[in-house]
Design a protein around this motif. Structure first.
Motif, PDB file in Angstrom:
ATOM      1  N   ILE A   3       4.124  12.777   5.719  1.00 14.51           N
ATOM      2  CA  ILE A   3       2.442  11.678   5.570  1.00 14.51           C
ATOM      3  C   ILE A   3       1.912  12.020   3.827  1.00 14.51           C
ATOM      4  N   VAL A   4       2.172  10.641   2.921  1.00 10.97           N
ATOM      5  CA  VAL A   4       0.998  11.403   2.090  1.00 10.97           C
ATOM      6  C   VAL A   4       0.204  10.340   1.663  1.00 10.97           C
ATOM      7  N   SER A   5      -0.722  10.707   1.016  1.00  2.13           N
ATOM      8  CA  SER A   5      -1.311   9.602   0.347  1.00  2.13           C
ATOM      9  C   SER A   5      -2.440  10.188  -0.696  1.00  2.13           C
ATOM     10  N   ASN A   6      -2.739   8.656  -0.801  1.00  2.00           N
ATOM     11  CA  ASN A   6      -3.286   8.873  -2.831  1.00  2.00           C
ATOM     12  C   ASN A   6      -3.863   7.531  -2.672  1.00  2.00           C
ATOM     13  N   THR A   7      -5.158   7.288  -2.371  1.00  3.61           N
ATOM     14  CA  THR A   7      -6.597   6.332  -2.093  1.00  3.61           C
ATOM     15  C   THR A   7      -7.160   6.471  -2.311  1.00  3.61           C
ATOM     16  N   THR A   8      -7.656   7.279  -3.569  1.00  7.46           N
ATOM     17  CA  THR A   8      -8.326   7.451  -4.749  1.00  7.46           C
ATOM     18  C   THR A   8      -9.397   8.569  -4.368  1.00  7.46           C
TER      19      THR A   8
ATOM     20  N   ILE B 287      -5.317  -0.610  -0.059  1.00 12.57           N
ATOM     21  CA  ILE B 287      -6.048  -2.090   0.071  1.00 12.57           C
ATOM     22  C   ILE B 287      -5.748  -3.045   0.259  1.00 12.57           C
ATOM     23  N   ALA B 288      -6.619  -4.518   0.262  1.00 12.48           N
ATOM     24  CA  ALA B 288      -5.788  -5.867   0.421  1.00 12.48           C
ATOM     25  C   ALA B 288      -4.762  -6.018  -0.719  1.00 12.48           C
ATOM     26  N   GLN B 289      -5.386  -6.168  -1.809  1.00  9.76           N
ATOM     27  CA  GLN B 289      -4.589  -5.972  -2.798  1.00  9.76           C
ATOM     28  C   GLN B 289      -3.516  -5.627  -3.311  1.00  9.76           C
ATOM     29  N   GLY B 290      -2.282  -6.027  -3.486  1.00  6.48           N
ATOM     30  CA  GLY B 290      -1.126  -4.235  -3.841  1.00  6.48           C
ATOM     31  C   GLY B 290       0.165  -5.420  -4.327  1.00  6.48           C
ATOM     32  N   LEU B 291       0.574  -4.344  -4.810  1.00  9.70           N
ATOM     33  CA  LEU B 291       2.306  -4.259  -4.641  1.00  9.70           C
ATOM     34  C   LEU B 291       3.338  -4.734  -4.120  1.00  9.70           C
ATOM     35  N   THR B 292       3.039  -4.793  -2.358  1.00  8.91           N
ATOM     36  CA  THR B 292       4.296  -4.628  -1.697  1.00  8.91           C
ATOM     37  C   THR B 292       5.181  -5.919  -1.877  1.00  8.91           C
ATOM     38  N   LYS B 293       4.589  -7.598  -2.411  1.00 14.07           N
ATOM     39  CA  LYS B 293       6.002  -8.657  -2.594  1.00 14.07           C
ATOM     40  C   LYS B 293       6.671  -7.597  -3.825  1.00 14.07           C
TER      41      LYS B 293
ATOM     42  N   MET C 176       6.189   7.929   4.982  1.00 11.14           N
ATOM     43  CA  MET C 176       5.052   7.186   4.985  1.00 11.14           C
ATOM     44  C   MET C 176       3.999   8.045   3.857  1.00 11.14           C
ATOM     45  N   GLN C 177       4.155   6.969   3.180  1.00  7.73           N
ATOM     46  CA  GLN C 177       3.274   7.366   2.171  1.00  7.73           C
ATOM     47  C   GLN C 177       1.775   5.707   1.596  1.00  7.73           C
ATOM     48  N   PHE C 178       0.839   6.360   1.976  1.00 10.35           N
ATOM     49  CA  PHE C 178      -0.616   5.194   1.677  1.00 10.35           C
ATOM     50  C   PHE C 178      -0.595   5.209   0.185  1.00 10.35           C
ATOM     51  N   GLY C 179      -0.284   4.516  -0.240  1.00 14.99           N
ATOM     52  CA  GLY C 179      -0.337   4.260  -1.939  1.00 14.99           C
ATOM     53  C   GLY C 179       1.159   4.004  -2.211  1.00 14.99           C
ATOM     54  N   GLU C 180       0.720   2.591  -3.613  1.00 10.00           N
ATOM     55  CA  GLU C 180       1.848   2.964  -3.911  1.00 10.00           C
ATOM     56  C   GLU C 180       1.492   2.418  -5.832  1.00 10.00           C
ATOM     57  N   GLY C 181       1.455   3.284  -5.840  1.00  6.57           N
ATOM     58  CA  GLY C 181       0.020   2.852  -7.288  1.00  6.57           C
ATOM     59  C   GLY C 181       1.113   3.481  -8.417  1.00  6.57           C
ATOM     60  N   ASN C 182       0.899   3.604  -9.695  1.00  3.84           N
ATOM     61  CA  ASN C 182       1.464   3.991 -10.704  1.00  3.84           C
ATOM     62  C   ASN C 182       1.602   5.704 -10.796  1.00  3.84           C
ATOM     63  N   PHE C 183       0.595   6.225 -10.298  1.00  3.51           N
ATOM     64  CA  PHE C 183       0.736   7.562  -9.854  1.00  3.51           C
ATOM     65  C   PHE C 183       1.633   8.663  -8.649  1.00  3.51           C
TER      66      PHE C 183
ATOM     67  N   ARG D 126      10.807   0.883   1.246  1.00  9.33           N
ATOM     68  CA  ARG D 126      10.334  -0.930   1.449  1.00  9.33           C
ATOM     69  C   ARG D 126       8.836  -0.630   0.915  1.00  9.33           C
ATOM     70  N   CYS D 127       8.017  -1.584   1.253  1.00  7.56           N
ATOM     71  CA  CYS D 127       6.486  -1.629   1.465  1.00  7.56           C
ATOM     72  C   CYS D 127       6.122  -2.251   2.603  1.00  7.56           C
ATOM     73  N   ILE D 128       4.870  -1.686   3.445  1.00  5.81           N
ATOM     74  CA  ILE D 128       4.199  -2.488   4.193  1.00  5.81           C
ATOM     75  C   ILE D 128       3.054  -2.911   3.819  1.00  5.81           C
ATOM     76  N   ASN D 129       2.750  -3.657   3.842  1.00  7.15           N
ATOM     77  CA  ASN D 129       0.643  -4.511   3.772  1.00  7.15           C
ATOM     78  C   ASN D 129       0.418  -4.361   4.856  1.00  7.15           C
ATOM     79  N   PRO D 130      -0.458  -3.249   5.431  1.00  9.00           N
ATOM     80  CA  PRO D 130      -0.791  -3.227   6.729  1.00  9.00           C
ATOM     81  C   PRO D 130      -1.930  -4.693   6.729  1.00  9.00           C
ATOM     82  N   TYR D 131      -2.658  -5.297   5.878  1.00  8.79           N
ATOM     83  CA  TYR D 131      -3.199  -5.833   6.394  1.00  8.79           C
ATOM     84  C   TYR D 131      -2.976  -7.459   6.601  1.00  8.79           C
ATOM     85  N   ASP D 132      -1.114  -7.298   6.755  1.00  9.05           N
ATOM     86  CA  ASP D 132      -0.685  -9.089   7.233  1.00  9.05           C
ATOM     87  C   ASP D 132       0.781  -7.748   8.190  1.00  9.05           C
TER      88      ASP D 132
END
Length: 495
Positions: A124-129, A62-68, A27-34, A101-107
């Motif tokens: 569980i991996v994270s990179n949340t700035t 965060i609320a806006q992201g790459l899930t779709k 489970m990875q918190f973060g879906e950005g480029n890095f 896959r990607c999950i949007n936890p806000y939805d």
């Protein structure tokens, strides 16, 4: 042109490694480029080279992201690793298939909690700035999801605990000191805030492994040139909204217990991922060698007429100055295996010579007062303590810092000090307001007066550097040489 997915990829004729299905182990918190160019790349290689047989589920932090976009492409994306190795240009392409896959936890936070209970979940991996690992009292147990990342993680781990499942390995990639320990501390604070049972706290601290890690790969991310993207997609035979670009170099240092390296799939895959008892010496290696090299040479290099890092690596004087500083003055002060340090330093030259990245010297120059203090001064002081003499190149880099901040000062603006380069163009020094105010107040000083004021400024260095025997006279001489003969000639005098 069709958008990338498994069916489109097969039709494109791609013949690289692909893993279409496997258990979801991360489970990875973060879906950005890095993370996609670093962690997910390593797991993808582990599938290919170590038969790890795992998939990563991304959680949008965060609320806006790459899930779709990620789900539309069935987790697939094209990664380019570009740079220089041993002086040779490298441009590698790999379609990453480690993401399921990607999950949007806000939805759909329930989907995250469902994954938390999975028997397959191991990591569980994270990179949340850098701001992600914080304890916020506004985060509550019954929020869907809780506001802060550590609160979300606490809720996820509580769901796993209540389901009677084993603990996991938590790999924190945020760019703060002791990231894993700080994350574990925040989780424990939420347990107390929310009045959760002591048995859960015991399970958290005894059954889970929170690892501090050091990540090192430059990831420019998106390709911004439309023509280049068009050429990539024509060559690939598909449209990819998630193209990612990173440098070829990458190392992941993980602080963990004995046996973790054998549990993780990376060693078996022969990847540049290492489990160590203490990540601190490796952070020191990165800060002193990679970051210290940058801060050590770029300010003088800019005054000499250079604009980007790569060009400096093709100037024999500047590169020679950097190498002497690294090999003769910085590496001898570091407490790691010397061959490891030499290999890391050699990789630095390749990284600075990356033909795909125009790394501007002025971007590196930001906040150079605190950077020189953090990156260069420890090597400088340790060299003096060990050798009983002043290191020539590090001293010259300090003089170059003073020269950069004081060269033909024009005016003080709201967020900058405007100076003029020897070749005539104005440039903006950007730093904390107090540092800029200091140099502006001393703009009419002689070299002797300015050096004395800088070296004795305890707000800058937490000590009076004029107390180091011979340093004040040396920096005055170096500053005069830079001003009178030019920075390149001054660097040459150190060789």
């Amino acid at each position: 042109m069709e958008t990338l997915n498994y069916e489109v990829l097969k039709k494109s004729g791609y013949n690289g490694y692909i893993k279409e299905s496997a258990p979801e182990k991360v489970m990875q918190f973060g879906e950005g480029n890095f993370l996609r160019a670093f962690v997910d790349y390593f797991f993808d290689c582990a599938n290919e080279k170590a038969d790890w047989n795992g998939k990563v589920v991304l959680v949008q932090p965060i609320a806006q992201g790459l899930t779709k976009l990620i789900n539309d492409q069935e987790g697939l994306y094209t990664l380019y690793l570009r740079g220089s190795e041993k002086g040779e240009k490298v441009d590698l392409k790999r379609v990453i298939s480690s993401v399921s896959r990607c999950i949007n936890p806000y939805d759909d936070f329930d989907a995250v909690l469902e994954l938390a209970k999975s028997d397959d979940l191991e990591y569980i991996v994270s990179n949340t700035t850098e701001a992600g690992i914080v304890h916020e009292s506004e985060s509550k147990f019954d929020q869907c999801p809780p506001i802060s990342f550590p609160a979300k993680l606490t809720r996820v781990l509580y769901e796993r605990y209540k389901a009677g499942k084993d603990g996991v390995v938590v790999l924190s990639c945020e760019l703060i000191d002791n990231n894993g320990k700080e994350l574990q501390k925040c989780v424990n604070e939420y347990i107390d805030d929310w009045g959760l049972e002591e048995e859960f706290k015991t399970w958290i601290n005894e059954k889970n492994t929170f690892c501090s890690t050091l990540v090192d790969r430059i990831v420019p991310g998106r390709v911004r040139d439309a023509e280049e993207v068009k050429k990539m997609e024509e060559a690939n035979g598909y449209h990819d909204e998630l193209i990612d670009v990173g440098e070829i170099f990458g190392v992941w240092i993980i602080e963990g217990p004995t046996g973790l390296e054998d549990k993780l799939p990376f060693k078996k895959a022969g990847l540049n991922v290492h489990v160590v008892e203490d990540v601190t010496p490796y952070k020191k290696r990165k800060v002193r060698i990679l970051n210290g090299a940058h801060t050590g040479f770029v300010l003088g290099a800019y005054l000499s007429g250079q604009d980007i890092v790569r060009d400096c690596m093709h100037n024999e004087t500047i590169k020679g100055f950097m190498n002497k500083m690294l090999y003769d003055e910085i590496i001898p002060t570091l407490p790691l295996d010397k061959q490891d340090l030499l290999d890391f330093a050699a990789a630095v030259s390749d990284r600075f010579n990356n033909p795909f990245v125009n790394h501007e010297l002025m971007s590196i120059s930001l906040n150079s007062t605190s950077k020189w203090k953090a990156r260069n001064m420890p090597s400088f002081l340790e060299y003096i303590n060990e050798k009983g003499e002043i290191p020539t190149c590090l001293a010259m880099s300090l003089a170059a810092y003073i020269a950069f901040y004081s060269n033909d000062i024009q005016r003080r603006e709201d967020a900058a000090l405007v100076c003029k380069r020897p070749k005539g163009n104005a440039y903006k020094v950007q730093d904390d307001a107090w540092a800029l105010d200091f140099y502006y107040a001393h703009k009419d000083d002689s070299a002797e007066e300015l050096v004395k004021a800088v070296l004795s400024n305890k707000d800058m260095w937490d000590q009076d550097l004029t107390e180091i025997k011979g340093l004040e006279e040396l920096i005055v001489a170096d500053l005069k040489k830079i001003r009178e003969e030019g920075a390149e000639a001054a660097y040459a005098s150190c060789l």
